[in-house]
Write a protein that holds these residues in place. Structure first.
Motif, mmCIF file in Angstrom:
data_model
loop_
_atom_site.group_PDB
_atom_site.id
_atom_site.type_symbol
_atom_site.label_atom_id
_atom_site.label_comp_id
_atom_site.label_asym_id
_atom_site.label_seq_id
_atom_site.Cartn_x
_atom_site.Cartn_y
_atom_site.Cartn_z
ATOM 1 N N ILE A 55 11.330 -22.342 14.747
ATOM 2 C CA ILE A 55 11.710 -21.041 15.289
ATOM 3 C C ILE A 55 13.204 -20.822 15.091
ATOM 4 C CG2 ILE A 55 11.766 -19.612 17.365
ATOM 5 C CD1 ILE A 55 8.955 -20.162 16.203
ATOM 6 N N GLU A 56 13.984 -21.886 15.199
ATOM 7 C CA GLU A 56 15.431 -21.788 14.996
ATOM 8 C C GLU A 56 15.759 -21.330 13.573
ATOM 9 O OE1 GLU A 56 14.524 -24.207 18.424
ATOM 10 O OE2 GLU A 56 13.867 -24.379 16.335
ATOM 11 N N ALA A 57 14.964 -21.773 12.600
ATOM 12 C CA ALA A 57 15.209 -21.363 11.214
ATOM 13 C C ALA A 57 14.943 -19.869 11.031
ATOM 14 C CB ALA A 57 14.326 -22.174 10.271
ATOM 15 N N ILE A 58 13.903 -19.368 11.694
ATOM 16 C CA ILE A 58 13.630 -17.925 11.627
ATOM 17 C C ILE A 58 14.758 -17.154 12.297
ATOM 18 C CG2 ILE A 58 12.021 -16.081 12.229
ATOM 19 C CD1 ILE A 58 9.800 -18.174 12.336
ATOM 20 N N GLN A 59 15.197 -17.646 13.462
ATOM 21 C CA GLN A 59 16.277 -16.974 14.182
ATOM 22 C C GLN A 59 17.554 -16.939 13.350
ATOM 23 O OE1 GLN A 59 15.900 -15.624 17.681
ATOM 24 N NE2 GLN A 59 17.430 -14.486 16.509
ATOM 25 N N SER A 60 17.829 -18.003 12.649
ATOM 26 C CA SER A 60 19.017 -18.062 11.804
ATOM 27 C C SER A 60 18.954 -17.007 10.703
ATOM 28 C CB SER A 60 19.154 -19.457 11.198
ATOM 29 O OG SER A 60 20.266 -19.533 10.337
ATOM 30 N N ALA A 61 17.767 -16.848 10.096
ATOM 31 C CA ALA A 61 17.615 -15.838 9.041
ATOM 32 C C ALA A 61 17.790 -14.428 9.606
ATOM 33 C CB ALA A 61 16.248 -15.984 8.382
ATOM 34 N N THR A 114 11.898 -18.802 22.300
ATOM 35 C CA THR A 114 11.888 -17.344 22.232
ATOM 36 C C THR A 114 12.603 -16.909 20.961
ATOM 37 O OG1 THR A 114 11.894 -17.108 24.639
ATOM 38 C CG2 THR A 114 12.562 -15.195 23.354
ATOM 39 N N LEU A 115 11.961 -16.036 20.212
ATOM 40 C CA LEU A 115 12.519 -15.485 18.983
ATOM 41 C C LEU A 115 12.987 -14.058 19.279
ATOM 42 C CD1 LEU A 115 12.936 -15.885 15.888
ATOM 43 C CD2 LEU A 115 10.678 -14.841 15.588
ATOM 44 N N PHE A 116 14.261 -13.762 18.966
ATOM 45 C CA PHE A 116 14.837 -12.453 19.275
ATOM 46 C C PHE A 116 15.023 -11.641 17.996
ATOM 47 C CE2 PHE A 116 16.182 -15.176 22.770
ATOM 48 C CZ PHE A 116 15.942 -14.374 23.880
ATOM 49 N N VAL A 117 14.439 -10.456 17.978
ATOM 50 C CA VAL A 117 14.727 -9.468 16.937
ATOM 51 C C VAL A 117 15.568 -8.395 17.602
ATOM 52 C CG1 VAL A 117 13.777 -7.765 15.342
ATOM 53 C CG2 VAL A 117 12.604 -9.950 15.672
ATOM 54 N N ASN A 118 16.873 -8.421 17.369
ATOM 55 C CA ASN A 118 17.805 -7.546 18.092
ATOM 56 C C ASN A 118 18.581 -6.628 17.163
ATOM 57 O OD1 ASN A 118 19.412 -9.427 16.890
ATOM 58 N ND2 ASN A 118 20.232 -10.296 18.779
ATOM 59 N N LYS A 119 17.973 -6.335 16.024
ATOM 60 C CA LYS A 119 18.551 -5.389 15.073
ATOM 61 C C LYS A 119 17.406 -4.791 14.254
ATOM 62 C CE LYS A 119 20.901 -8.806 13.363
ATOM 63 N NZ LYS A 119 21.789 -9.675 12.550
ATOM 64 N N PRO A 120 17.609 -3.616 13.646
ATOM 65 C CA PRO A 120 16.515 -2.980 12.889
ATOM 66 C C PRO A 120 16.297 -3.653 11.541
ATOM 67 C CG PRO A 120 18.494 -1.637 12.785
ATOM 68 C CD PRO A 120 18.808 -2.764 13.721
ATOM 69 N N ILE A 121 15.320 -4.549 11.485
ATOM 70 C CA ILE A 121 14.988 -5.285 10.265
ATOM 71 C C ILE A 121 13.477 -5.271 10.071
ATOM 72 C CG2 ILE A 121 16.995 -6.828 10.392
ATOM 73 C CD1 ILE A 121 14.982 -8.990 11.449
ATOM 74 N N TYR A 122 13.066 -5.756 8.896
ATOM 75 C CA TYR A 122 11.664 -6.018 8.607
ATOM 76 C C TYR A 122 11.441 -7.526 8.715
ATOM 77 C CZ TYR A 122 11.925 -1.365 6.414
ATOM 78 O OH TYR A 122 12.125 -0.028 6.177
#
Length: 273
Positions: free
Chosen positions: A68-74, A98-106
């Motif tokens: 999950i940390e690797a996804i968060q880093s990306a 917990t994985l945070f998506v805190n910007k408008p991305i795909y």
């Protein structure tokens, strides 16, 4: 580049000659990646494909590692409007991350076969930096997520969950999917949502549920404090009501199958999975 029709329900994909018809496939003029055996298949697939129809010039970030940390880093490295691609595999194993998506991305997973990308974590979609103009969107697509999803305070143009399978741990006190504080549209498309105290808890305007199945919530399949739209969905096997909403809802399409209520508090949800 695929040698099969990108419409997952296309009958020619099961034809032994499908792999020999590459030259005859029609390419999507925008993204250059989706390919179809006919204009009919292209039109049928558009309801899903439009959320992944992005120019090949858009920057892509590949996740490096299986955590999950690797996804968060990306995600942290991506700029608004970028694509983060998660390769096939299992990510996380304790259900506590917990994985945070805190910007408008795909954030994209395993194409139409979402079972190829499995995330064992909770997903939070918000706007913690608060530095967006509201013109961009968040799209999370093609994942299997063992945990919960929270979509909260944001001013994005839209937030879309597309082709997601969400399994909230049985007997969890949390809702499987909670939506609150969205300024723009929130679309749940082609998803399967299982478990949770409530399957979907809505506290935002402009929420649309389309082609989605919600099952085995302990209490209500959908609980809403706002009016929402539901189209071609199934809500069943929950402990209480299929839907309970103080503001009502709008039904569209012809195939909504909604559990009536109330059922007993020890209803059939516990035998579902």
């Amino acid at each position: 580049m695929t040698s099969r029709c990108s419409y997952s329900k296309c009958s020619t994909n099961n034809n032994d000659q499908a792999s020999n018809n590459t030259a005859h496939l029609l390419g999507c003029s925008r993204c250059k990646s989706a390919r179809y055996c006919s204009t009919a298949c292209q039109k049928k697939d558009w309801v899903f494909h439009k959320f992944k129809c992005v120019s090949p010039e858009v920057t892509r970030h590949e996740v490096d590692g299986f955590s999950i940390e690797a996804i968060q880093s990306a995600i942290n490295s991506a700029s608004p409007g970028d694509i983060v691609v998660i390769k096939e595999g299992a990510y996380g194993n304790d259900g506590q991350s917990t994985l945070f998506v805190n910007k408008p991305i795909y954030l994209w997973g395993g194409e139409e076969n979402r079972d190829n990308v499995v995330l064992d974590c909770n997903l939070v979609i918000d706007e913690s930096d608060g530095d967006h103009d509201g013109s961009k969107a968040v799209v999370v697509a093609d994942l299997f997520l063992d945990g919960t999803v929270t979509i909260s305070d944001n001013s994005y143009k839209s937030v879309t969950l597309c082709n997601i399978e969400l399994k909230c741990p049985n007997n969890s006190p949390r809702d499987a999917l909670k939506i609150s504080g969205c300024k723009g549209k929130c679309l749940i498309l082609g998803c399967d949502i299982y478990g949770g105290s409530d399957g979907v808890h809505i506290a935002s305007e402009q929420v649309y549920l389309k082609r989605t199945c919600i099952q085995y919530a302990q209490n209500r399949g959908i609980f809403s404090r706002r009016i929402f739209t539901i189209e071609d969905c199934e809500v069943s096997g929950c402990g209480g009501y299929g839907i309970k909403g103080s503001a009502g809802w709008t039904e569209k399409g012809r195939h909504n199958d909604i559990q009536p209520g109330p059922w007993s508090s020890d209803g059939p949800w516990s035998s579902g999975w």
